[in-house]
Design a protein around this motif. Structure first.
Motif, short mmCIF file in Angstrom:
data_model
loop_
_atom_site.label_atom_id
_atom_site.label_comp_id
_atom_site.label_asym_id
_atom_site.label_seq_id
_atom_site.Cartn_x
_atom_site.Cartn_y
_atom_site.Cartn_z
N ALA A 11 0.81 -1.22 0.00
CA ALA A 11 0.00 0.00 0.00
C ALA A 11 0.84 1.28 0.00
O ALA A 11 0.31 2.36 -0.23
CB ALA A 11 -0.93 0.00 1.20
N LEU A 12 2.13 1.16 0.25
CA LEU A 12 2.97 2.36 0.23
C LEU A 12 3.04 2.88 -1.20
O LEU A 12 3.35 2.12 -2.13
CB LEU A 12 4.36 2.06 0.79
N PRO A 13 2.78 4.17 -1.41
CA PRO A 13 2.61 4.69 -2.77
C PRO A 13 3.88 4.84 -3.61
O PRO A 13 3.82 4.77 -4.84
CB PRO A 13 1.94 6.04 -2.56
N LEU A 14 5.00 5.05 -2.99
CA LEU A 14 6.26 5.23 -3.73
C LEU A 14 7.09 3.97 -3.57
O LEU A 14 7.39 3.56 -2.45
CB LEU A 14 7.03 6.44 -3.21
N THR A 15 7.45 3.35 -4.68
CA THR A 15 8.16 2.08 -4.60
C THR A 15 9.38 2.08 -5.50
O THR A 15 9.46 2.84 -6.47
CB THR A 15 7.25 0.91 -5.01
N ALA A 51 2.97 15.65 4.60
CA ALA A 51 2.47 16.81 3.85
C ALA A 51 3.58 17.71 3.32
O ALA A 51 3.38 18.42 2.32
CB ALA A 51 1.52 17.62 4.72
N VAL A 52 4.75 17.67 3.94
CA VAL A 52 5.85 18.53 3.46
C VAL A 52 6.85 17.77 2.60
O VAL A 52 7.88 18.31 2.22
CB VAL A 52 6.57 19.24 4.64
N GLY A 53 6.56 16.50 2.31
CA GLY A 53 7.42 15.73 1.42
C GLY A 53 8.53 14.97 2.10
O GLY A 53 9.45 14.48 1.45
N ALA A 54 8.48 14.84 3.41
CA ALA A 54 9.47 14.06 4.15
C ALA A 54 8.96 12.63 4.31
O ALA A 54 7.75 12.39 4.32
CB ALA A 54 9.74 14.68 5.51
N SER A 60 14.14 14.30 0.25
CA SER A 60 14.94 13.90 -0.90
C SER A 60 16.34 14.52 -0.83
O SER A 60 17.33 13.86 -1.12
CB SER A 60 14.23 14.31 -2.20
N ALA A 61 16.41 15.78 -0.43
CA ALA A 61 17.71 16.45 -0.31
C ALA A 61 18.58 15.76 0.74
O ALA A 61 19.79 15.60 0.56
CB ALA A 61 17.52 17.93 0.03
N ASP A 62 17.97 15.34 1.84
CA ASP A 62 18.71 14.63 2.90
C ASP A 62 19.27 13.31 2.38
O ASP A 62 20.42 12.96 2.67
CB ASP A 62 17.80 14.32 4.10
N ILE A 63 18.45 12.58 1.61
CA ILE A 63 18.88 11.28 1.09
C ILE A 63 19.99 11.48 0.07
O ILE A 63 20.98 10.73 0.07
CB ILE A 63 17.69 10.50 0.49
N THR A 64 19.85 12.47 -0.78
CA THR A 64 20.89 12.77 -1.78
C THR A 64 22.20 13.10 -1.09
O THR A 64 23.27 12.59 -1.47
CB THR A 64 20.45 13.94 -2.68
N ALA A 65 22.15 13.93 -0.06
CA ALA A 65 23.36 14.29 0.68
C ALA A 65 23.97 13.05 1.34
O ALA A 65 25.19 12.85 1.33
CB ALA A 65 23.05 15.35 1.73
N LEU A 83 11.61 8.38 -4.40
CA LEU A 83 11.29 9.79 -4.21
C LEU A 83 11.12 10.54 -5.54
O LEU A 83 10.40 11.53 -5.61
CB LEU A 83 12.33 10.46 -3.33
N GLU A 84 11.76 10.05 -6.59
CA GLU A 84 11.60 10.67 -7.91
C GLU A 84 10.18 10.50 -8.43
O GLU A 84 9.77 11.22 -9.34
CB GLU A 84 12.59 10.07 -8.90
N GLN A 85 9.41 9.59 -7.90
CA GLN A 85 8.05 9.31 -8.38
C GLN A 85 7.04 10.36 -7.90
O GLN A 85 5.89 10.36 -8.34
CB GLN A 85 7.59 7.94 -7.89
N ARG A 86 7.46 11.24 -7.06
CA ARG A 86 6.54 12.25 -6.51
C ARG A 86 5.96 13.14 -7.59
O ARG A 86 4.92 13.70 -7.43
CB ARG A 86 7.23 13.12 -5.48
N GLY A 87 6.68 13.29 -8.67
CA GLY A 87 6.17 14.09 -9.80
C GLY A 87 6.30 15.52 -9.65
O GLY A 87 6.43 16.38 -9.06
#
Length: 140
Positions: free
Chosen positions: A27-31, A51-54, A84-89, A136-140
């Motif tokens: 059920a998790l939307p981003l895979t 809601a803030v994308g975290a 996403s920025a945290d994961i990239t870093a 995280l790239e699937q967020r659109g």
């Protein structure tokens, strides 16, 4: 103590088994799916964001060595609230650490510090972070 005993410590094995706390939930939307080419380890990941994308929720299924599983648990233990920025870093910091740099700014890496000396394990260490970036790239 053998090299494998130094690598597969009780702490590493405990982390590896702790992945049961984050079961993969369809059920998790981003895979995403990630594979380490050097060893063939794989990881399926699901995320939900707040809601803030975290990262708000996470689910994992790892088919990896104990180091890859322990690294995935290290990821999961501190992923909530990360962006996403945290994961990239973190990916950049982990890659630098694997080349001999300072420990990444992500809690828990001391548990797998011995794996840095095993280049064949490096891909498995990065699986969860790389899978998270793809999801995280699937967020659109």
């Amino acid at each position: 103590m053998s090299a494998s005993a130094a690598l597969y410590t009780r702490e590493v094995l405990a982390l590896a088994t702790s992945l049961a706390a984050w079961p993969r939930d369809a059920a998790l939307p981003l895979t995403s799916h990630a594979r380490a080419p050097t060893c063939g380890s794989t990881l399926d990941l699901g995320l939900a964001l707040d809601a803030v994308g975290a990262i708000d929720r996470i689910g994992l299924r790892a088919r990896a060595c104990a180091i890859g599983q322990a690294a995935a648990a290290i990821f999961a233990n501190a992923a909530t609230g990360r962006t996403s920025a945290d994961i990239t870093a973190a990916v950049g910091e982990i890659e630098h650490w694997l080349q001999g740099g300072p420990a990444p700014n992500w809690p828990g890496f001391d548990a797998i510090a011995a794996a840095r000396d095993y280049p064949a394990r490096h891909g498995a260490i990065l699986l969860a972070w790389r899978a998270a970036l793809v999801a995280l790239e699937q967020r659109g």
